[in-house]
Design an enzyme around this catalytic site. Structure first.
Site, short mmCIF file in Angstrom:
data_model
loop_
_atom_site.label_atom_id
_atom_site.label_comp_id
_atom_site.label_asym_id
_atom_site.label_seq_id
_atom_site.Cartn_x
_atom_site.Cartn_y
_atom_site.Cartn_z
N ARG A 80 9.44 -0.32 -2.16
CA ARG A 80 9.04 -1.59 -2.08
C ARG A 80 7.48 -1.42 -3.06
NH1 ARG A 80 7.14 -6.14 2.04
NH2 ARG A 80 5.90 -4.71 2.54
N LYS A 182 4.25 -7.43 -4.49
CA LYS A 182 3.37 -7.18 -3.64
C LYS A 182 1.92 -7.06 -3.77
CE LYS A 182 2.36 -6.06 1.14
NZ LYS A 182 1.91 -7.41 1.97
N GLU A 218 8.16 -19.20 1.84
CA GLU A 218 7.50 -18.23 3.23
C GLU A 218 6.06 -19.16 4.17
OE1 GLU A 218 5.63 -15.14 0.89
OE2 GLU A 218 7.66 -13.70 0.35
#
Length: 336
Positions: A80, A182, A218
């Site tokens: 990720r 992220k 989210e």
């Protein structure tokens, strides 16, 4: 062992003795090293300061009953991080380097890994930033990859006690933007709506999809999941959602309990479909959602005071694997 009241830990910065740092210059990474210095010195023109060229990860080390230490699926964090780096034109950190650096940091700070049975863990924060002399809007000439750590307790106060959330009018990320990476910008934009939610006594915001504002995406900085009344585990699917390692682990574990595991649309006006709901992520693990405020309507799931039985069962299975009490799927547990 250090003098820390493990059962009183929150989710706060604590300086531990060692962190790892590595520099990328002239097209390659150096070998990297441990350092006791918890500050970094960078050029004032660094792209991380002006153009947000930075990304990070979060994962934990878990003390097992036998005293040894586990990491949970660190290869997924490596993948990720590199996906985020690719989105921002930063160099890849090789998986072998990433995992070896994690192990170095955990071993060097071993006395800060909380004892088994306390529920506390050692949180690890890898980050990658663009640095060096620069002022134009283009990738940095140099990069820093670093990992620091600290012991932490539950992210949401109350741990497995249900808390309430409110639907935000703000968007967390733009359609086809950096929502799936992220990167710090996603979190910076969440500070104001999160603050407003806290002012109204909610744990955090529920963010809807930025295009239609009809679907849950989210829950603050965590992912949403719901348990339907006919035994389905459903979590939102969207190109704007961060691919949570905890979420994908729960999707697999739900199948072990005979549930249908679905990654799909979760419409905000269909909350009655769910018997239970929760937020999940590395920091949050699983935080049961008692209720959601959506405009003038307040929807309660299983209970505002008690954790639902399916949510509890999933939490017990997940943490059982993380702390080494139960055997997980192949590759999930990596001994330090």
């Amino acid at each position: 062992m250090v003098n820390i009241k493990w059962d009183e830990l929150g989710f706060d910065y604590i300086k531990t003795p060692y962190r790892y740092i590595s520099y990328w210059k002239d097209g390659k990474w150096d070998e990297g090293r441990l350092t006791e210095d918890n500050t970094i010195t960078i050029n004032e023109g660094s792209t991380c300061l002006h153009y947000g060229q930075e990304c990070f990860e979060g994962l934990k080390a878990y003390r097992r009953k036998d005293g040894k230490i586990n990491l949970f699926r660190p290869d997924r964090n490596s993948q990720r991080l590199n996906k985020s780096a690719e989105r921002l034109l930063m160099p890849e950190v090789p998986e072998e380097k990433f995992i070896e650096a994690l192990k170095q940091v955990v071993n060097a700070n071993e006395e800060y890994v909380p004892p088994y049975g306390t529920g506390a863990t050692l949180y690890l924060r890898p980050y990658l930033i663009g640095v060096g002399p620069n002022i134009g809007v283009h990738p940095a000439p140099e990069y820093i990859f670093s990992i620091f750590c600290m012991p932490v307790g539950p992210y949401f106060k109350g741990g497995m006690t249900p808390t309430n959330f409110i639907v935000s009018e703000y968007d967390r990320a733009a359609p086809r933007g950096t929502g799936a990476a992220k990167v710090g910008g996603n979190y910076a934009s969440s500070l104001l709506p999160g603050h407003e939610a806290h002012e109204r006594k909610f744990s955090d915001c529920i963010y809807l999809d930025p295009e239609t504002h009809t679907k849950i995406e989210e829950v603050g900085s965590a992912n949403f999941f719901g348990i339907t009344k006919d035994n389905q585990f459903i979590t939102p699917k969207s190109p704007s959602i961060l691919p949570s390692i905890t979420k994908y682990s729960l999707l697999e574990l739900a199948k072990e309990f005979g549930m249908e595991a679905i990654e799909g649309d979760v419409f905000i006006d269909h909350l009655d479909d769910f018997a239970e709901a929760g937020a999940c992520g590395t920091a949050a693990v699983i935080s049961p959602i008692g209720g959601i405020q959506n405009g003038d309507k307040f929807h309660v799931f299983y209970s505002e005071t008690e954790t639902g039985p399916v949510t509890q069962k999933l939490y017990d299975r997940l943490t059982g694997i993380q702390f080494g009490d139960e055997q997980g799927p192949a590759g999930w547990q990596v001994e330090v």
